[in-house]
Write a protein that holds these residues in place. Structure first.
Motif: not given
Length: 224
Positions: A65, A88, A92, A188, A191-193, A195-196
């Protein structure tokens, strides 16, 4: 030769991966804590970071992060088998991919090369979607005239989606084209990418108009 930063606190895992990746022709620098890894990554900027999730002190998720706040360096997470939540949360936080422990060095090497290939591919031409402009030659994305800073994986995903505007693309297609996964990989990652990416290019990420979800199938980028 790829300059790799390996951050792993388990001595046997760290030594084994360091030796194996060195035999594959890479230059490997190993660190044992999140703090040491973060300091090295910021000072020396390796080509890729291989980062264990479960580190003492500053864990791998937080390292990921913090790196993402100022850097698009590719990151692969090492996660324990069955730790779905870690996967996950790590994706994210900005990780490009993950590998489950115990790690097969050949698999890790393949994932490293795949992530770096995504960063190197340079499609040509320029396209606009409202105030979002994608310069494929310069690999530059702007929104309302301001630069949008994307990781290599986020950029590859955006380029692939906008290569087929208005067309619904299944998650399996995106895994093959963006992550170079030649098998039924983990959706996943997609989906996570997404979202970002939405958080960076949509006017309202909670009500996206550019990257549209096709339920039970995949995603579609709005036609220009």
């Amino acid at each position: 030769m790829v300059a790799i930063l390996l951050v792993e606190d388990d001595p046997s895992v760290r030594t084994g991966l360091e030796l194996a990746l060195t035999r594959q022709g890479h230059s490997v620098t190993a660190r044992t804590t999140g703090e040491e890894g973060l300091e090295y990554a910021r000072a020396r900027r390796p080509e890729i970071v291989v980062l264990d999730v479960m580190l003492p002190g500053l864990d791998g998720i937080e390292v990921c992060r913090r790196l993402r706040k100022s850097d698009e360096i590719p990151i692969i997470l090492l996660t324990a088998r069955g730790e779905s939540l870690d996967v996950v949360v790590g994706l994210e936080a900005g990780a490009d991919d993950y590998v489950v422990k115990p790690v097969e060095p050949a698999v890790l090497d393949a994932r490293i090369r795949a992530v770096l290939r995504r960063a190197e591919k340079t499609p040509m031409s320029r396209s606009s979607f409202g105030d979002l402009v994608i310069d494929r030659a310069a690999l530059r994305v702007t929104k309302a005239g301001a630069d949008v800073h994307l990781t290599p994986t986020e950029l590859r995903l955006l380029l692939e989606l906008t290569r087929h505007p208005g067309q619904a693309l299944p998650r399996g297609h995106l895994l093959r084209e963006v992550w170079d996964h030649g098998y039924a990989g983990d959706s996943r990652l997609v989906d996570a990418c997404v979202q970002r990416l939405r958080a960076k290019i949509e006017t309202d990420a909670a009500a996206p108009t550019l990257i549209q979800t096709v339920r039970g199938f995949g995603y579609r980028f709005a036609a220009p």
